[in-house]
Scaffold this active site. Structure first.
Site, PDB file in Angstrom:
ATOM      1  N   LYS A  89       0.817  -1.294   0.128  1.00  0.00           N
ATOM      2  CA  LYS A  89      -0.059   0.040  -0.137  1.00  0.00           C
ATOM      3  C   LYS A  89       0.625   1.243  -0.034  1.00  0.00           C
ATOM      4  CE  LYS A  89      -3.727  -2.053   2.786  1.00  0.00           C
ATOM      5  NZ  LYS A  89      -4.724  -2.140   1.670  1.00  0.00           N
ATOM      6  N   GLY A 161     -10.846  -3.029   8.954  1.00  0.00           N
ATOM      7  CA  GLY A 161     -10.586  -3.247  10.023  1.00  0.00           C
ATOM      8  C   GLY A 161     -11.795  -3.401  11.110  1.00  0.00           C
TER       9      GLY A 161
END
Lengths: 300, 211
Positions: A89, A161
């Site tokens: 990322k 998450g």
């Protein structure tokens, strides 16, 4: 062995070559990993690629602070132990992080809202790179803006998450629902669609014609169970990313394997029932109340 | 294991019934193969479990992750069924990862990686390098009257090839299209372009049948 002389000119980093790897990942599971040990577990379980990062999104959320590109040493360590593609990322707009990831030879860069954005107006010009990019999107307009910047894979953002699939479903339904509506729009209405989506007219017209994005559409953000993965696939995602859902669960290896099976056999409830058995507790997950900070709102 | 090929009468192609071609759909670029085969007039279907194999005239093994497919071939029960069918002459076209699955020897694979050993070649996984080394290029292919535009994605490199294997194309002195009996393999992705000529060659091979 060499009856044919024909070796034409070799072109690397072209859009078909970049998009081609996205095609190869379809029907698979891309797993977030933070150590070489995790990466081995993911490959052993049948992941079609791994996403190398320093903390899974659940921990990024818990720790707060600024989340950045991973340490190159950590990415090297993961590349050394697996033979499947390795993704990593970069922060939104942080083209230098992307340059570094390309220099490291990562197979795919995720310009990701899970990291802290580096630019509040601009995304990376992805045409400037040989490495392919995936970007998140919450709706069709966002997806088309990312494609116009050179993304060759879109993932619905969901809410990373959380272990909560609700946002992923919202985003997939929004993107795919608007595509379905767009296919019934006449030529005059397509101009209005482009204006409303804040997206290039050419892409809007192309989708009205083909009924699909010009690049693969994967799902991310909140997948925690085999059933979640199959839900995303039945809704129309072409592959899934699983972040915290595996390594924040009680028993990562069997859960990882079960999610791989569920993604392949997503239309077969008998197999889904079989692979969902006895996996131990999934990640606890979190609900999203009013004070909850949505990572998906990052990106423009 | 499979019935005599329906599209064939004395080695000639009968036009009436479309060929039924399965596409291994465990993971990878199976949808693009289904599109290409359908465009060429075949009846294409996705194969995920052993019942999906019934009534097929041939199979395509697509590109994707060969390690992932190898695991799912075992867990689905497809591996053993396909192994038997292939040894009975069942036609298979393998591209990229599909080529790896069909090879006799795989280098740089996982220790538990399984392959069908259907074509006598040795392949090295990711032998052309990482994604930044992936490329496209024109190729001359035996049997095609103009070059084929080939897209190589983290492609397998053929490092050895037995004399029994018919080489149909090479790139930089490495075999990239080959045939042995009813098995045809390509190191690249004909399904990613609009050019259906290699798929058409496979359909022709299926129609003519195993002699």
């Amino acid at each position: 062995m060499t009856e044919q002389a024909g070796s034409g000119r070799r072109a690397t980093g072209t859009f078909p070559v970049k998009r081609g790897l996205a095609e190869m990942l379809k029907g698979g599971v891309i797993m977030d990993v933070v150590t070489p040990e995790h990466a081995k577990i993911a490959e052993d379980a049948g992941a079609c690629a791994v996403m190398a990062l320093e903390r899974v999104p659940a921990d990024i959320r818990r720790d707060g602070g600024v989340a950045r590109m991973s340490d190159p040493e950590m990415i090297d360590g993961i590349q050394a132990v697996v033979s499947i593609p390795v993704m990593a990322k970069a922060r939104i707009g942080h083209f230098v992080e992307a340059q570094i990831l390309e220099a490291l030879g990562v197979d795919f860069v995720d310009e990701s809202e899970v990291l802290t954005p580096a630019d509040e107006a601009h995304h990376i010009d992805k045409y400037a790179f040989k490495v392919p990019f995936v970007c998140g999107a919450t709706n069709l307009g966002e997806a088309l803006r990312r494609i116009s910047e050179g993304a060759c894979m879109i993932r619905s953002k969901g809410e990373a998450g959380t272990g909560n699939i609700v946002e992923a479903v919202r985003h997939l339904r929004s993107i795919l629902g608007d595509i379905r509506k767009l296919t019934t729009a006449d030529s005059a209405e397509q101009f209005e669609w482009a204006k409303r989506l804040q997206a290039p007219l050419g892409l809007v017209q192309e989708i009205a014609e083909t009924g699909k994005l010009p690049v693969p559409l994967f799902c991310a953000g909140g997948i925690a169970t085999p059933a979640d993965a199959a839900l995303a696939m039945q809704l129309g995602a072409e592959a899934v990313f699983v972040g915290s859902g595996i390594f924040k669960s009680d028993n990562p290896a069997p859960r990882a394997q079960a999610i791989v099976e569920a993604t392949t056999h997503f239309r077969d409830p008998q197999i889904l029932a079989k692979v969902s058995r006895g996996l131990g507790a999934p990640m606890t997950g979190i609900g999203m109340d009013e004070e909850f900070i949505k990572l998906a709102e990052r990106g423009w | 294991m499979h019935d005599p090929l329906p599209g064939t009468v004395d080695g000639t192609v009968r036009q009436s019934a479309p060929l039924r071609i399965g596409v291994l759909a465990l993971q990878g670029a199976f949808a693009a193969h289904v599109d290409t085969l359908t465009r060429l007039g075949a009846t294409a279907s996705e194969v995920r479990t052993p019942p999906d194999l019934s009534g097929l005239d041939g199979l395509v093994m697509p590109g994707g992750e060969s390690t992932t497919m190898s695991k799912l071939l075992s867990s689905s029960g497809l591996f053993d069924d396909l192994k038997g069918m292939i040894s009975d002459g069942f036609p298979v076209f393998g591209t990229c990862a599909g080529m790896i699955l069909l090879a006799t020897e795989v280098l740089d694979g996982r220790p538990d990686q399984r392959s069908f050993g259907a074509i006598d070649i040795t392949v090295r996984r990711n032998g052309y390098g990482r994604q930044v080394d992936s490329f496209e290029s024109d190729l001359d292919v035996i049997g095609l009257d103009s070059p084929f535009h080939a897209v190589f994605i983290r492609a397998p490199l053929v490092t050895a090839c037995c004399d029994r294997v018919q080489v149909l194309a090479t790139y930089d002195d490495h075999v990239v299209v080959a045939r042995q009996g009813n098995i045809i393999v390509a190191a690249f992705h004909p399904e990613l372009t609009d050019d259906g000529r290699l798929h058409a060659q496979f359909l022709q091979a299926v129609a003519v049948g195993s002699q």
